[in-house]
Each structure stands twice: as C-alpha cells, then as structure tokens.
Design a protein around this motif. Structure first.
Motif, PDB file in Angstrom:
ATOM      1  N   LEU A  56      11.081  -8.556  -1.491  1.00 56.93           N
ATOM      2  CA  LEU A  56      10.842  -7.786  -0.267  1.00 56.93           C
ATOM      3  C   LEU A  56       9.929  -6.611  -0.547  1.00 56.93           C
ATOM      4  O   LEU A  56       8.978  -6.366   0.192  1.00 56.93           O
ATOM      5  CB  LEU A  56      12.173  -7.291   0.327  1.00 56.93           C
ATOM      6  CG  LEU A  56      12.074  -6.347   1.522  1.00 56.93           C
ATOM      7  CD1 LEU A  56      11.381  -7.033   2.699  1.00 56.93           C
ATOM      8  CD2 LEU A  56      13.457  -5.855   1.921  1.00 56.93           C
ATOM      9  N   GLN A  57      10.181  -5.893  -1.638  1.00 62.33           N
ATOM     10  CA  GLN A  57       9.364  -4.729  -1.969  1.00 62.33           C
ATOM     11  C   GLN A  57       7.917  -5.128  -2.220  1.00 62.33           C
ATOM     12  O   GLN A  57       6.994  -4.455  -1.786  1.00 62.33           O
ATOM     13  CB  GLN A  57       9.943  -3.991  -3.178  1.00 62.33           C
ATOM     14  CG  GLN A  57       9.431  -2.575  -3.308  1.00 62.33           C
ATOM     15  CD  GLN A  57       9.756  -1.704  -2.108  1.00 62.33           C
ATOM     16  OE1 GLN A  57      10.855  -1.749  -1.577  1.00 62.33           O
ATOM     17  NE2 GLN A  57       8.803  -0.919  -1.671  1.00 62.33           N
ATOM     18  N   LYS A  58       7.714  -6.258  -2.909  1.00 58.87           N
ATOM     19  CA  LYS A  58       6.342  -6.735  -3.156  1.00 58.87           C
ATOM     20  C   LYS A  58       5.642  -7.044  -1.843  1.00 58.87           C
ATOM     21  O   LYS A  58       4.480  -6.716  -1.662  1.00 58.87           O
ATOM     22  CB  LYS A  58       6.349  -7.980  -4.046  1.00 58.87           C
ATOM     23  CG  LYS A  58       6.578  -7.687  -5.494  1.00 58.87           C
ATOM     24  CD  LYS A  58       6.585  -8.977  -6.305  1.00 58.87           C
ATOM     25  CE  LYS A  58       7.021  -8.701  -7.726  1.00 58.87           C
ATOM     26  NZ  LYS A  58       7.202  -9.935  -8.501  1.00 58.87           N
ATOM     27  N   ALA A  59       6.350  -7.670  -0.921  1.00 62.33           N
ATOM     28  CA  ALA A  59       5.756  -8.005   0.376  1.00 62.33           C
ATOM     29  C   ALA A  59       5.403  -6.747   1.147  1.00 62.33           C
ATOM     30  O   ALA A  59       4.342  -6.674   1.787  1.00 62.33           O
ATOM     31  CB  ALA A  59       6.719  -8.867   1.191  1.00 62.33           C
TER      32      ALA A  59
ATOM     33  N   SER B 137       6.966   3.158   2.224  1.00 66.15           N
ATOM     34  CA  SER B 137       7.264   1.739   2.021  1.00 66.15           C
ATOM     35  C   SER B 137       8.295   1.514   0.916  1.00 66.15           C
ATOM     36  O   SER B 137       8.967   0.488   0.889  1.00 66.15           O
ATOM     37  CB  SER B 137       5.993   0.950   1.716  1.00 66.15           C
ATOM     38  OG  SER B 137       5.423   1.396   0.499  1.00 66.15           O
ATOM     39  N   SER B 138       8.450   2.479   0.014  1.00 63.75           N
ATOM     40  CA  SER B 138       9.435   2.325  -1.067  1.00 63.75           C
ATOM     41  C   SER B 138      10.860   2.371  -0.536  1.00 63.75           C
ATOM     42  O   SER B 138      11.800   2.012  -1.243  1.00 63.75           O
ATOM     43  CB  SER B 138       9.235   3.403  -2.139  1.00 63.75           C
ATOM     44  OG  SER B 138       9.591   4.682  -1.628  1.00 63.75           O
ATOM     45  N   LEU B 139      11.039   2.789   0.714  1.00 62.45           N
ATOM     46  CA  LEU B 139      12.369   2.842   1.328  1.00 62.45           C
ATOM     47  C   LEU B 139      12.762   1.517   1.988  1.00 62.45           C
ATOM     48  O   LEU B 139      13.918   1.350   2.388  1.00 62.45           O
ATOM     49  CB  LEU B 139      12.415   3.957   2.379  1.00 62.45           C
ATOM     50  CG  LEU B 139      12.157   5.376   1.875  1.00 62.45           C
ATOM     51  CD1 LEU B 139      12.084   6.347   3.043  1.00 62.45           C
ATOM     52  CD2 LEU B 139      13.205   5.791   0.869  1.00 62.45           C
ATOM     53  N   ALA B 140      11.824   0.589   2.100  1.00 59.03           N
ATOM     54  CA  ALA B 140      12.094  -0.668   2.811  1.00 59.03           C
ATOM     55  C   ALA B 140      13.234  -1.458   2.191  1.00 59.03           C
ATOM     56  O   ALA B 140      14.141  -1.912   2.899  1.00 59.03           O
ATOM     57  CB  ALA B 140      10.826  -1.521   2.869  1.00 59.03           C
ATOM     58  N   THR B 141      13.215  -1.631   0.885  1.00 57.49           N
ATOM     59  CA  THR B 141      14.258  -2.424   0.237  1.00 57.49           C
ATOM     60  C   THR B 141      15.622  -1.737   0.309  1.00 57.49           C
ATOM     61  O   THR B 141      16.604  -2.382   0.684  1.00 57.49           O
ATOM     62  CB  THR B 141      13.865  -2.760  -1.213  1.00 57.49           C
ATOM     63  OG1 THR B 141      12.654  -3.527  -1.174  1.00 57.49           O
ATOM     64  CG2 THR B 141      14.939  -3.556  -1.912  1.00 57.49           C
ATOM     65  N   PRO B 142      15.737  -0.439  -0.027  1.00 55.69           N
ATOM     66  CA  PRO B 142      17.054   0.198   0.112  1.00 55.69           C
ATOM     67  C   PRO B 142      17.555   0.193   1.559  1.00 55.69           C
ATOM     68  O   PRO B 142      18.751  -0.008   1.801  1.00 55.69           O
ATOM     69  CB  PRO B 142      16.836   1.628  -0.382  1.00 55.69           C
ATOM     70  CG  PRO B 142      15.586   1.593  -1.181  1.00 55.69           C
ATOM     71  CD  PRO B 142      14.769   0.446  -0.673  1.00 55.69           C
TER      72      PRO B 142
END
Length: 178
Positions: A38-41, A151-156
């Motif tokens: 998810l983070q890569k996407a 965007s670094s907050l997307a996965t958490p």
C-alpha cells in the motif's frame, strides 16, 4: 423485550476486549503483509529523497517499544530495557493498548450503538487521530522528524481502519454469544 438487545456494560466491555485483541493481531498482519505494498502504491511518483528508508539493521525503536521502556523505567526506578527486551515489550504494549481501546469501544457501543458507524471504521479513524497524530508525538514516542510527506500516513491510517472493522466484527460475534 421487543427485538432489541439488552444493554449490558460488562458484556460489551468483554466483547470489546476480545475484539481489540483479535483486531491488534489483524492490524499487525495487515502492516506486515499489505502495508508495504500500500505504501509503495501511495508513494508512486515520489522521489527516494523524500522518503528515505532505514537501512537493514538500522530499525529505530517504535512507539510501543519506547512505551515499554518508559513503563519499566517508571516501575523500577530507572532501569531501561535492552533493545532485545524492547522488541519483546513492544508487542505486549500493542496488544494491551488494543485490548484497552477495544474495551472502551465495547462499552461505548453497548450504550450508544451509533458509535459503530461505518462498521468500526469511524472508531479506527478516531483512534488513529488520537493515538498516532496526537498522543504519540505529544509524548515524544514518534520516530519521525516531522518532515515526512502526508502520504506516509496512508498505511498507518488504513491499518487503523482495519483495526476498527476487525474490532467491530469480533465484538458483534462475541456480544451475540454472551
């Protein structure tokens, strides 16, 4: 009683604890298996300079590890955990917090069924906001510098939505059995 479930706070709390524990495991699985994808996407198109990944063996202590160390230090009058002990204590903190938040959710859901809006995802989003965005930085438990892209907050954030939905699914199941 007409088709409505009887309100019973203790049963709601127990169901919430079970839900929170199971959801903590589900959240870990999500973070380990789907989180990196998810983070890569999400980060696709961003430069590597913006999101520098830690080198192998260079993994800093996360918030749960820092919390475990702080608890032990407080209870023992200053003894700190080794890195290996923090790696064992971090999951204990994660599951204890997950169970506690599940208990709170179970109690609230018992008294106010509207709290289950979005099948627990509203709860997961509120928990992300309160814990990750407010409490962790306020308590200096974060490993980030504050320079990370949004965007670094997307996965958490997604992991907390998963936690909320899993908590609600298990809470409903357990509550129906009680």
């Amino acid at each position: 009683m007409s088709g409505q479930k009887e309100v019973h706070l203790t049963r709601g709390i127990v169901a919430g604890i079970v839900g929170g524990l199971v959801a903590s495991w589900v959240m870990n699985e999500f973070m380990e298996n789907l989180g990196p994808q998810l983070q890569k996407a999400v980060e696709k198109g961003e430069t590597a300079a913006k999101t520098q990944q830690p080198q192998a063996g260079d993994k800093p202590d996360d918030a749960t590890m820092k919390t475990a160390d702080a608890v032990v230090s407080t209870l023992t009058g200053g003894r700190h955990l080794s890195h290996e002990e923090k790696e064992k204590g971090g999951p204990i903190v994660h599951y204890a917090f997950g169970a506690l938040m599940g208990a709170v959710y179970g109690a609230i859901a018992e008294e106010m069924p509207a709290a289950t809006t979005g099948f627990g995802t509203a709860f997961g989003a509120a928990l992300f906001t309160g814990a990750d965005l407010v409490a962790v930085p306020a308590l200096n438990l974060s490993q980030s510098s504050g320079d990370e892209p949004v965007s670094s907050l997307a996965t958490p954030f997604a992991a907390h939505l998963v936690y909320g939905a899993a908590t609600e699914a298990v809470r409903r199941l357990v509550r129906a059995l009680l």
